[in-house]
Structures are given as structure tokens and as C-alpha cells.
Design a protein around this motif. Structure first.
Motif, PDB file in Angstrom:
ATOM      1  N   GLY A   1       0.813  -1.201   0.000  1.00 46.98           N
ATOM      2  CA  GLY A   1       0.000   0.000   0.000  1.00 46.98           C
ATOM      3  C   GLY A   1       0.851   1.258   0.000  1.00 46.98           C
ATOM      4  N   ALA A   2       1.957   1.222   0.762  1.00 46.91           N
ATOM      5  CA  ALA A   2       2.878   2.362   0.798  1.00 46.91           C
ATOM      6  C   ALA A   2       3.473   2.599  -0.582  1.00 46.91           C
ATOM      7  CB  ALA A   2       3.982   2.100   1.818  1.00 46.91           C
ATOM      8  N   ARG A   3       3.817   1.519  -1.249  1.00 43.09           N
ATOM      9  CA  ARG A   3       4.412   1.631  -2.587  1.00 43.09           C
ATOM     10  C   ARG A   3       3.408   2.202  -3.590  1.00 43.09           C
ATOM     11  NH1 ARG A   3       8.151  -3.003  -5.477  1.00 43.09           N
ATOM     12  NH2 ARG A   3       8.329  -1.992  -7.523  1.00 43.09           N
ATOM     13  N   ARG A   4       2.155   1.759  -3.492  1.00 43.96           N
ATOM     14  CA  ARG A   4       1.130   2.249  -4.418  1.00 43.96           C
ATOM     15  C   ARG A   4       0.889   3.750  -4.229  1.00 43.96           C
ATOM     16  NH1 ARG A   4      -1.361  -2.713  -3.158  1.00 43.96           N
ATOM     17  NH2 ARG A   4      -2.671  -1.689  -1.578  1.00 43.96           N
ATOM     18  N   LEU A   5       0.896   4.218  -2.991  1.00 38.40           N
ATOM     19  CA  LEU A   5       0.685   5.637  -2.726  1.00 38.40           C
ATOM     20  C   LEU A   5       1.727   6.495  -3.426  1.00 38.40           C
ATOM     21  CD1 LEU A   5      -0.286   5.964   1.057  1.00 38.40           C
ATOM     22  CD2 LEU A   5      -1.671   6.568  -0.920  1.00 38.40           C
ATOM     23  N   ILE A   6       2.989   6.086  -3.317  1.00 40.83           N
ATOM     24  CA  ILE A   6       4.066   6.871  -3.915  1.00 40.83           C
ATOM     25  C   ILE A   6       4.073   6.749  -5.430  1.00 40.83           C
ATOM     26  CG2 ILE A   6       6.565   7.188  -4.020  1.00 40.83           C
ATOM     27  CD1 ILE A   6       6.731   6.358  -1.129  1.00 40.83           C
ATOM     28  N   GLU A   7       3.816   5.552  -5.937  1.00 41.01           N
ATOM     29  CA  GLU A   7       3.838   5.342  -7.383  1.00 41.01           C
ATOM     30  C   GLU A   7       2.728   6.098  -8.092  1.00 41.01           C
ATOM     31  OE1 GLU A   7       3.747   1.121  -7.776  1.00 41.01           O
ATOM     32  OE2 GLU A   7       5.907   0.882  -7.478  1.00 41.01           O
ATOM     33  N   ALA A   8       1.688   6.455  -7.357  1.00 42.29           N
ATOM     34  CA  ALA A   8       0.586   7.211  -7.957  1.00 42.29           C
ATOM     35  C   ALA A   8       0.933   8.683  -8.159  1.00 42.29           C
ATOM     36  CB  ALA A   8      -0.658   7.096  -7.080  1.00 42.29           C
ATOM     37  N   GLU A   9       2.069   9.123  -7.592  1.00 43.29           N
ATOM     38  CA  GLU A   9       2.465  10.525  -7.710  1.00 43.29           C
ATOM     39  C   GLU A   9       3.195  10.790  -9.022  1.00 43.29           C
ATOM     40  OE1 GLU A   9       1.560  13.007  -5.351  1.00 43.29           O
ATOM     41  OE2 GLU A   9       0.291  11.254  -5.040  1.00 43.29           O
ATOM     42  N   ASP A  10       3.336  12.069  -9.341  1.00 44.64           N
ATOM     43  CA  ASP A  10       3.946  12.494 -10.596  1.00 44.64           C
ATOM     44  C   ASP A  10       5.455  12.621 -10.436  1.00 44.64           C
ATOM     45  OD1 ASP A  10       4.598  13.531 -13.025  1.00 44.64           O
ATOM     46  OD2 ASP A  10       3.698  15.498 -12.677  1.00 44.64           O
ATOM     47  N   PHE A  11       6.194  11.666 -10.990  1.00 41.65           N
ATOM     48  CA  PHE A  11       7.650  11.703 -10.916  1.00 41.65           C
ATOM     49  C   PHE A  11       8.250  12.586 -12.008  1.00 41.65           C
ATOM     50  CE2 PHE A  11       6.942   8.175  -8.192  1.00 41.65           C
ATOM     51  CZ  PHE A  11       8.082   8.011  -7.411  1.00 41.65           C
ATOM     52  N   THR A  12       7.429  13.164 -12.851  1.00 38.93           N
ATOM     53  CA  THR A  12       7.952  13.993 -13.931  1.00 38.93           C
ATOM     54  C   THR A  12       7.807  15.479 -13.615  1.00 38.93           C
ATOM     55  OG1 THR A  12       5.838  14.087 -15.132  1.00 38.93           O
ATOM     56  CG2 THR A  12       7.288  12.212 -15.570  1.00 38.93           C
ATOM     57  N   GLN A  13       7.461  15.787 -12.365  1.00 37.95           N
ATOM     58  CA  GLN A  13       7.317  17.188 -11.991  1.00 37.95           C
ATOM     59  C   GLN A  13       8.660  17.908 -12.042  1.00 37.95           C
ATOM     60  OE1 GLN A  13       7.093  17.595  -7.422  1.00 37.95           O
ATOM     61  NE2 GLN A  13       6.344  15.528  -7.792  1.00 37.95           N
ATOM     62  N   LYS A  14       8.613  19.222 -12.067  1.00 35.78           N
ATOM     63  CA  LYS A  14       9.836  20.023 -12.105  1.00 35.78           C
ATOM     64  C   LYS A  14      10.693  19.709 -10.885  1.00 35.78           C
ATOM     65  CE  LYS A  14      11.408  24.832 -12.265  1.00 35.78           C
ATOM     66  NZ  LYS A  14      12.245  24.649 -13.447  1.00 35.78           N
TER      67      LYS A  14
END
Length: 294
Positions: free
Chosen positions: A123-136
Motif C-alpha cells: 500500500g505504501a508503494r502504491r501511494l508513492i507510485e501514484a504521484e507524478d515523478f515527472t514534476q519540475k
């Protein structure tokens, strides 16, 4: 006088958090109804791991000021006092709030830590993976990739974890931000008076006349603090805030020198890492389509 104590508390927070806490309490004794004073005491209490006090003071600051800036800190303080479910509830309720990107990112990181506290690594991994890693590139992105690295390591993927940690450090250097494990500069030459050395200034007749009103204000602040304690037993977390204890968000006062690493280099490495992650796991694929304009 209150301003002197607040300056001292801020200057000592990384170097001597116990003294910073004493200064914040001294400011609280003089101006308990001022929002920034409650905020300073809440942050200082968090640094000395007095999480019940931190939650109470930061929630009071939020109620007085209407600011959501410390919502991640409140959530992490909830974790610190053994209530990870409340941290997750804060994230859920934050969907209705207009949080800036960095504040939202910090709250997600804390929530991922709460999931880990509950032994829900997936669940912890899913929370982070749902975020935008391409942000500035920013401090929030540095923290997000570092947190993901920790979760990956716990989840048994050390090689991918190492890649994300390295990318996080490179991004930190490129943006002139802190990675999070730097040591405070104890030779910075900071000279802050002790609580005893910050002496009261001579009172004017006007100050004497307002003393009665100030005392009443302090009594109201005490009543408000008591109400906060009662609030903790009620599930009224729609207005809740959040932050970080077991993995401190704010760690050092030492500034890093900028390193000449371009956004294109960071983008290329991020693309490579995300491609590796996609190849290694069909269910947990992360795609990176970076579109940054410097």
C-alpha cells in the motif's frame, strides 16, 4: 520580547531543539493567542518528540490561521504518537483542500510511512507510485524519490532502490536543496541567547494597562488547548493537518552548494530508472514522460 524568543527558537531548532522548545514555550507564555507562536511551539515540540503537544499546537495554529502548511507535520506527529490511521485519514480528507504540490507530496510521503507502520508495504508503494515523478525538480521531488527508495528497499528491490536514492541525491544537488541526512553545521557561529538571557524590557504604562487583557488571553489559550485535547478523542479530522516524525522532513541547517547537473541529465536518468521498473514488474509499472522547460 515574543519576537526575540521566536528568532531564538528558529535559530536553535537544528542545533539544540531542547533550547528551541524552551524559547517557544516562553513565547507561548506571553502571546498564546498568536498563530505563529502556536506554530513555533508545535514545530519545536515535534523536534523534541513531544508528539501530543505538537499535534495540539499545530492543530490550534491551523484553526487560528486557516493555513494547511503544516498538515504533513501534523500527520507525522500522529504517527509519532502511535496513530498511523489518523495520518491516513488526513490524506483522505486533504482531497478537499487546495494544497500546493510540495505540501501534498510531503503528506503522501507521511501517509506511505503510516502504511509501513501498519505493515502494508504494498500500500505504501502504491501511494508513492501514484504521484507524478515527472514534476519540475524540487525539494518535494527529492523527498518523494528518497521515500520511494526506502519503500523499495523494504520491499526487497535493493538495486532499484539504490538507483532512486542516487537520482534523488543528484536532483538535490542540482536544485541546491537538502537530501535529508546532512549533519547540522555546529560551527556556524550562531549566537542565540538563552531563555534566561532574553530579559523583559521595561514596561510602559500602556503595557501595564493591557496586562489584564493579556492574562485573559492566556486563560483563553489554556481553555483552547484543553479543548484541543478533547478534540483528539473525536473523529473530526476534516480540518486536520500533517507532517513527519519517524523520518524527519526538516533535518539540517547546512546548505549544499549547487552542482552543475542539468535537467536533461536528471530527466534521462529518471527515464532509464522508470523503464527498468516497468520491465521488472508488470503490475507496478511506472512510466516517465518528462516535459520540463528550464
Amino acid at each position: 520580547m515574543v519576537a526575540k524568543h521566536l528568532v531564538a527558537a528558529g535559530g536553535l531548532l537544528d542545533l539544540d531543539p531542547e533550547r528551541a522548545h524552551e524559547h517557544a514555550k516562553a513565547a507561548m507564555a506571553r502571546a498564546g493567542r498568536v498563530a505563529v507562536v502556536r506554530e513555533a511551539l508545535g514545530i519545536a515540540a515535534y523536534y523534541v518528540e513531544k508528539y501530543d503537544e505538537a499535534v495540539r499546537e499545530l492543530r490550534t495554529h491551523r484553526r487560528i490561521s486557516g493555513s494547511n502548511d503544516n498538515i504533513a507535520l501534523i500527520a507525522d506527529a500522529e504517527r509519532g504518537r502511535g496513530k498511523p490511521e489518523k495520518a491516513l485519514e488526513l490524506l483522505k480528507n486533504s482531497e478537499e483542500l487546495d494544497l500546493d504540490n510540495d505540501t501534498h507530496t510531503e503528506l503522501v510521503i507521511v501517509a506511505a510511512g503510516a502504511k509501513s507502520d501498519l505493515d502494508d508495504i504494498a500500500g505504501a508503494r502504491r501511494l508513492i507510485e501514484a504521484e507524478d515523478f515527472t514534476q519540475k525538480p524540487s525539494g518535494g521531488l527529492v523527498r518523494l524519490m528518497a521515500a520511494y527508495s526506502e519503500v523499495l528497499r523494504i520491499d526487497g528491490e535493493p538495486e532499484l532502490a539504490d538507483k532512486y536514492e542516487e537520482l534523488s541525491r543528484r536532483t538535490a544537488k542540482a536544485t541546491g536543496t537538502l537530501f535529508g541526512d546532512e549533519m547540522p553545521d555546529l560551527n556556524a557561529g550562531v549566537e542565540i541567547e538563552t531563555v534566561e538571557e532574553v530579559e523583559d524590557e521595561p514596561e510602559s504604562p500602556e503595557a501595564e494597562e493591557s496586562e489584564t487583557g493579556e492574562s485573559a488571553g492566556e486563560e483563553a489559550a489554556d481553555a483552547e488547548a484543553a479543548a484541543d485535547s478533547a478534540d483528539e478523542a473525536a473523529p473530526e479530522l476534516a480540518e486536520a493537518p500533517a507532517a513527519a516524525p519517524k523520518s524527519k522532513t526538516h533535518v539540517s541547517a547546512k546548505e549544499l552548494k549547487s552542482v552543475k547537473v542539468t535537467d536533461d541529465e536528471i530527466e534521462a536518468e529518471l527515464d532509464e530508472i522508470l523503464a527498468d521498473a516497468e520491465a521488472g514488474s508488470d503490475s507496478d509499472a511506472i512510466t516517465a514522460e518528462a516535459d520540463r522547460d528550464q
